[in-house]
Design a protein around this motif. Structure first.
Motif, PDB file in Angstrom:
ATOM      1  N   PRO A  91       3.205   3.520  -4.565  1.00  0.00           N
ATOM      2  CA  PRO A  91       4.323   3.030  -4.915  1.00  0.00           C
ATOM      3  C   PRO A  91       4.655   3.374  -6.358  1.00  0.00           C
ATOM      4  N   ALA A  92       3.878   4.485  -6.617  1.00  0.00           N
ATOM      5  CA  ALA A  92       3.876   4.949  -7.818  1.00  0.00           C
ATOM      6  C   ALA A  92       4.913   6.363  -7.802  1.00  0.00           C
ATOM      7  N   GLU A  93       5.165   7.115  -6.530  1.00  0.00           N
ATOM      8  CA  GLU A  93       5.484   8.394  -6.572  1.00  0.00           C
ATOM      9  C   GLU A  93       6.885   8.076  -6.115  1.00  0.00           C
ATOM     10  N   ASP A 139       0.728  -1.227   0.151  1.00  0.00           N
ATOM     11  CA  ASP A 139       0.131   0.097   0.127  1.00  0.00           C
ATOM     12  C   ASP A 139       0.879   1.559  -0.412  1.00  0.00           C
ATOM     13  N   ARG A 140       2.062   1.615   0.979  1.00  0.00           N
ATOM     14  CA  ARG A 140       2.813   2.311   1.124  1.00  0.00           C
ATOM     15  C   ARG A 140       4.337   2.174   0.352  1.00  0.00           C
ATOM     16  N   VAL A 141       5.158   2.193   0.294  1.00  0.00           N
ATOM     17  CA  VAL A 141       6.376   2.088   0.432  1.00  0.00           C
ATOM     18  C   VAL A 141       7.542   2.709   0.717  1.00  0.00           C
ATOM     19  N   MET A 142       8.956   2.532   1.630  1.00  0.00           N
ATOM     20  CA  MET A 142       9.641   3.913   2.218  1.00  0.00           C
ATOM     21  C   MET A 142      10.966   2.917   1.553  1.00  0.00           C
ATOM     22  N   VAL A 143      11.599   4.046   1.881  1.00  0.00           N
ATOM     23  CA  VAL A 143      13.215   3.473   0.849  1.00  0.00           C
ATOM     24  C   VAL A 143      14.150   3.355   1.906  1.00  0.00           C
ATOM     25  N   LEU A 144      15.472   3.462   2.284  1.00  0.00           N
ATOM     26  CA  LEU A 144      16.154   3.329   3.117  1.00  0.00           C
ATOM     27  C   LEU A 144      17.914   3.619   3.467  1.00  0.00           C
ATOM     28  N   ASP A 145      18.218   4.088   3.038  1.00  0.00           N
ATOM     29  CA  ASP A 145      19.667   4.101   2.276  1.00  0.00           C
ATOM     30  C   ASP A 145      20.419   4.575   3.906  1.00  0.00           C
ATOM     31  N   ARG A 146      21.510   4.062   3.867  1.00  0.00           N
ATOM     32  CA  ARG A 146      23.151   4.660   4.796  1.00  0.00           C
ATOM     33  C   ARG A 146      21.969   4.962   6.164  1.00  0.00           C
ATOM     34  N   GLY A 147      20.905   3.753   6.501  1.00  0.00           N
ATOM     35  CA  GLY A 147      20.150   4.042   7.830  1.00  0.00           C
ATOM     36  C   GLY A 147      19.230   5.247   7.966  1.00  0.00           C
ATOM     37  N   ARG A 148      18.751   6.245   6.676  1.00  0.00           N
ATOM     38  CA  ARG A 148      18.227   6.679   7.026  1.00  0.00           C
ATOM     39  C   ARG A 148      16.882   6.287   5.893  1.00  0.00           C
ATOM     40  N   LEU A 149      15.625   6.973   6.370  1.00  0.00           N
ATOM     41  CA  LEU A 149      14.598   6.793   5.700  1.00  0.00           C
ATOM     42  C   LEU A 149      14.592   8.370   4.366  1.00  0.00           C
ATOM     43  N   VAL A 156      12.013   0.552 -15.108  1.00  0.00           N
ATOM     44  CA  VAL A 156      10.469   0.517 -15.220  1.00  0.00           C
ATOM     45  C   VAL A 156      10.757  -0.791 -14.760  1.00  0.00           C
ATOM     46  N   TYR A 157       9.631  -0.984 -13.544  1.00  0.00           N
ATOM     47  CA  TYR A 157       9.542  -1.707 -12.395  1.00  0.00           C
ATOM     48  C   TYR A 157       7.913  -2.407 -12.614  1.00  0.00           C
ATOM     49  N   GLY A 158       7.914  -4.188 -12.333  1.00  0.00           N
ATOM     50  CA  GLY A 158       7.523  -4.783 -12.388  1.00  0.00           C
ATOM     51  C   GLY A 158       5.449  -4.166 -11.770  1.00  0.00           C
ATOM     52  N   LYS A 159       4.632  -4.623 -12.673  1.00  0.00           N
ATOM     53  CA  LYS A 159       3.313  -4.443 -11.960  1.00  0.00           C
ATOM     54  C   LYS A 159       3.337  -4.135 -10.653  1.00  0.00           C
ATOM     55  N   GLU A 160       2.348  -2.661 -11.161  1.00  0.00           N
ATOM     56  CA  GLU A 160       2.681  -1.860  -9.101  1.00  0.00           C
ATOM     57  C   GLU A 160       0.993  -1.755  -8.983  1.00  0.00           C
ATOM     58  N   LYS A 161       0.756  -1.982  -7.835  1.00  0.00           N
ATOM     59  CA  LYS A 161      -0.648  -1.927  -7.004  1.00  0.00           C
ATOM     60  C   LYS A 161      -1.463  -1.243  -8.472  1.00  0.00           C
ATOM     61  N   GLY A 162      -2.460  -1.495  -8.386  1.00  0.00           N
ATOM     62  CA  GLY A 162      -3.578  -0.287  -9.861  1.00  0.00           C
ATOM     63  C   GLY A 162      -3.385  -0.523 -10.541  1.00  0.00           C
ATOM     64  N   ALA A 163      -1.724  -0.579 -11.161  1.00  0.00           N
ATOM     65  CA  ALA A 163      -1.422  -0.441 -12.433  1.00  0.00           C
ATOM     66  C   ALA A 163      -1.427  -1.255 -13.228  1.00  0.00           C
ATOM     67  N   ASP A 164      -0.161  -1.105 -15.191  1.00  0.00           N
ATOM     68  CA  ASP A 164      -0.174  -2.411 -15.414  1.00  0.00           C
ATOM     69  C   ASP A 164       0.857  -3.022 -15.909  1.00  0.00           C
ATOM     70  N   ALA A 165       0.991  -3.587 -16.102  1.00  0.00           N
ATOM     71  CA  ALA A 165       2.372  -4.243 -16.296  1.00  0.00           C
ATOM     72  C   ALA A 165       3.702  -3.887 -16.641  1.00  0.00           C
TER      73      ALA A 165
END
Length: 266
Positions: free
Chosen positions: A230-232, A214-224, A249-258
């Motif tokens: 997913p789209a954002e 439903d949501r995604v967080m990205v961690l890099d070097r210990g920090r968000l 460009v990555y795989g089919k996201e929730k509610g989007a085309d593949a």
């Protein structure tokens, strides 16, 4: 509404290296929240602090408003936090249903009374959990005979034995075939809806992340560095540069085309 899990300024250093550096986020009720990042970003360290395996240097971890920072894993588990691991660990000589029964026996605090009646304890409840994950037809098989995908489903049944309100899943699709990954995450999504569980998971397969979170967080070097839908996250230039690779460009996201799939390596 109280968040299922609220993390504020979580920190952990090893020597001079800040593995987790002031991480803050909230996991909402009935949400599937993904935590991604390159190898060494601090994902496992963060997970190990959330369920009590690792003592934080500072911060706050609240489970439905109650502080659980610093509690040992068993107490965190009893408060309703389940966990699955990247590498499955089962009693290979025992049957599938016996493995689930062992988790239920522990949950119901019956370990001292376990022998010689363990085989009769909570058998129906164990079977119901196996039915939930589609493993009821293999309840009598020895775990050492199971395919890897079936082991992952059985591990999910075990993780649900304490009726968790929050489920931490460390790379649930690791080592599985593509179709098995889809089936497992669809199963997790059904569990979220039917049992009201909130799920925080790490994963390197971008199909899994963008297809089910439903949501995604990205961690890099210990920090968000980024948090959003997913789209954002997929379209964020910082994420593309630091983690996903600019222009990928990555795989089919929730509610989007593949779209074509790529995986982020360890």
């Amino acid at each position: 509404m109280t968040d299922a899990l609220e993390v504020r300024d979580l920190a952990k250093a090893f020597g001079g290296v800040k593995a987790v550096d002031g991480v803050s986020f909230a996991l909402r009720e009935r949400e599937m929240l993904a935590l991604i990042g390159p190898n060494g970003a601090g994902k496992s360290t963060c997970f190990n602090m959330l369920n009590g395996q690792l003592k934080p240097d500072g911060g706050s971890i609240r489970l439905f408003g109650a502080e659980i920072l610093g509690l040992p894993p068993r107490k965190v588990w009893r408060l309703g936090v389940g966990r699955t691991f990247q590498i499955t660990a089962t009693f290979t000589s025992m049957t599938v249903i016996e493995n689930v029964q062992m988790a239920l026996i522990s949950h119901h605090r019956r370990l001292r009374a376990m022998l010689p009646f363990a085989g009769a304890l909570y058998k129906d409840e164990a079977y119901d959990l196996l039915e939930l994950v589609g493993m009821e037809d293999q309840s009598g098989r020895a775990c050492g005979m199971l395919a890897y995908g079936d082991l992952k489903r059985m591990e999910l049944a075990i993780a649900l034995a304490n009726d968790p309100r929050v489920l931490l899943m460390d790379e649930p699709a690791a080592g599985m075939a593509p179709q098995e990954r889809v089936q497992l995450m669809e199963l997790v999504a059904r569990v979220v809806q039917s049992r009201g569980v909130s799920v925080l998971f790490t994963e390197h397969d971008m199909d899994v992340v963008f297809g089910h979170a439903d949501r995604v967080m990205v961690l890099d070097r210990g920090r968000l560095i980024v948090e959003g839908t997913p789209a954002e996250v997929r379209n964020n230039p910082d994420v593309q540069a630091v983690y996903l690779g600019t222009g990928a460009v990555y795989g089919k996201e929730k509610g989007a085309d593949a779209t074509p799939r790529a995986e982020a390596g360890e």
